[in-house]
Design a protein around this motif. Structure first.
Motif, mmCIF file in Angstrom:
data_model
loop_
_atom_site.group_PDB
_atom_site.id
_atom_site.type_symbol
_atom_site.label_atom_id
_atom_site.label_comp_id
_atom_site.label_asym_id
_atom_site.label_seq_id
_atom_site.Cartn_x
_atom_site.Cartn_y
_atom_site.Cartn_z
ATOM 1 N N UNK A 63 3.733 -7.606 -28.771
ATOM 2 C CA UNK A 63 2.649 -7.998 -27.862
ATOM 3 C C UNK A 63 1.310 -7.955 -28.579
ATOM 4 N N UNK A 64 1.077 -6.893 -29.340
ATOM 5 C CA UNK A 64 -0.192 -6.760 -30.067
ATOM 6 C C UNK A 64 -0.338 -7.860 -31.117
ATOM 7 N N UNK A 65 0.739 -8.173 -31.816
ATOM 8 C CA UNK A 65 0.681 -9.236 -32.823
ATOM 9 C C UNK A 65 0.448 -10.598 -32.184
ATOM 10 N N UNK A 66 1.060 -10.842 -31.043
ATOM 11 C CA UNK A 66 0.836 -12.105 -30.332
ATOM 12 C C UNK A 66 -0.620 -12.214 -29.869
ATOM 13 N N UNK A 67 -1.170 -11.118 -29.390
ATOM 14 C CA UNK A 67 -2.587 -11.116 -28.999
ATOM 15 C C UNK A 67 -3.479 -11.356 -30.209
ATOM 16 N N UNK A 68 -3.155 -10.734 -31.338
ATOM 17 C CA UNK A 68 -3.948 -10.927 -32.555
ATOM 18 C C UNK A 68 -3.956 -12.395 -32.959
ATOM 19 N N UNK A 69 -2.814 -13.051 -32.891
ATOM 20 C CA UNK A 69 -2.744 -14.478 -33.227
ATOM 21 C C UNK A 69 -3.613 -15.313 -32.296
ATOM 22 N N UNK A 70 -3.580 -14.985 -31.015
ATOM 23 C CA UNK A 70 -4.397 -15.723 -30.055
ATOM 24 C C UNK A 70 -5.887 -15.494 -30.290
ATOM 25 N N UNK A 73 -5.995 -5.253 -33.791
ATOM 26 C CA UNK A 73 -4.735 -5.399 -33.049
ATOM 27 C C UNK A 73 -3.547 -5.359 -34.012
ATOM 28 N N UNK A 74 -3.695 -5.991 -35.175
ATOM 29 C CA UNK A 74 -2.619 -5.945 -36.169
ATOM 30 C C UNK A 74 -2.418 -4.512 -36.697
ATOM 31 N N UNK A 75 -3.521 -3.794 -36.898
ATOM 32 C CA UNK A 75 -3.411 -2.403 -37.358
ATOM 33 C C UNK A 75 -2.714 -1.538 -36.311
ATOM 34 N N UNK A 76 -3.067 -1.730 -35.049
ATOM 35 C CA UNK A 76 -2.428 -0.976 -33.978
ATOM 36 C C UNK A 76 -0.942 -1.317 -33.871
ATOM 37 N N UNK A 106 -13.562 -14.852 -25.355
ATOM 38 C CA UNK A 106 -12.700 -15.189 -24.229
ATOM 39 C C UNK A 106 -12.488 -13.943 -23.366
ATOM 40 N N UNK A 107 -13.033 -13.959 -22.167
ATOM 41 C CA UNK A 107 -12.944 -12.802 -21.270
ATOM 42 C C UNK A 107 -11.498 -12.504 -20.876
ATOM 43 N N UNK A 108 -10.687 -13.544 -20.727
ATOM 44 C CA UNK A 108 -9.284 -13.314 -20.391
ATOM 45 C C UNK A 108 -8.577 -12.549 -21.507
ATOM 46 N N UNK A 109 -8.885 -12.892 -22.760
ATOM 47 C CA UNK A 109 -8.311 -12.143 -23.879
ATOM 48 C C UNK A 109 -8.798 -10.694 -23.866
ATOM 49 N N UNK A 110 -10.084 -10.494 -23.573
ATOM 50 C CA UNK A 110 -10.609 -9.122 -23.496
ATOM 51 C C UNK A 110 -9.805 -8.298 -22.494
ATOM 52 N N UNK A 111 -9.526 -8.891 -21.334
ATOM 53 C CA UNK A 111 -8.771 -8.181 -20.302
ATOM 54 C C UNK A 111 -7.339 -7.908 -20.760
ATOM 55 N N UNK A 112 -6.720 -8.878 -21.414
ATOM 56 C CA UNK A 112 -5.350 -8.672 -21.908
ATOM 57 C C UNK A 112 -5.315 -7.584 -22.976
#
Length: 120
Positions: A6-13, A112-115, A21-27
């Motif tokens: 999940x964290x890696x997918x978020x990092x890619x996005x 996010x990748x580090x986490x 992007x506020x939606x990304x901030x919330x995710x």
């Protein structure tokens, strides 16, 4: 905290985002179990929609907010070359390098990748 995938997918996005992007901030807040300061409930116990009223950090817009994602003990650097895209963030022993259109996006993605690797 969310799993590595999940964290890696978020990092890619985040890296692919052309702008904050506020939606990304919330995710991101949901994925890292963000908790507003002064709230006593355990991390993850506050519904995201309620936490949003406390002011989720603007990770994708603010370098100061993105710096809060840097795992403890990790060193980092961000280069921007006077606003010329892409910006680049490097974390740890230079093993995590992310590029994005802004320094905040690059650092957020790198964190996010580090986490995802277990950094907290």
């Amino acid at each position: 905290m969310a799993g590595a995938d999940t964290l890696l997918a978020l990092a890619e996005r985040v890296e692919a985002a052309g702008a904050p992007d506020r939606n990304l901030d919330e995710e991101i807040a949901v994925a890292i179990l963000w908790r507003p300061s002064g709230v006593c409930e355990p991390a993850g116990a506050i519904p995201w929609w309620l936490a949003a009223s406390f002011g989720i950090p603007d990770y994708t817009a603010s370098l100061d907010a993105a710096m809060k994602l840097v795992p403890g003990g990790w060193h980092w650097t961000v280069t921007d070359y006077q606003g010329a895209a892409p910006a680049r963030a490097i974390l740890g022993d230079d093993s995590i390098i992310c590029t994005a259109t802004t320094p905040a996006l690059a650092l957020t993605a790198a964190c996010l990748r580090a986490r995802a690797r277990g950094g907290r």
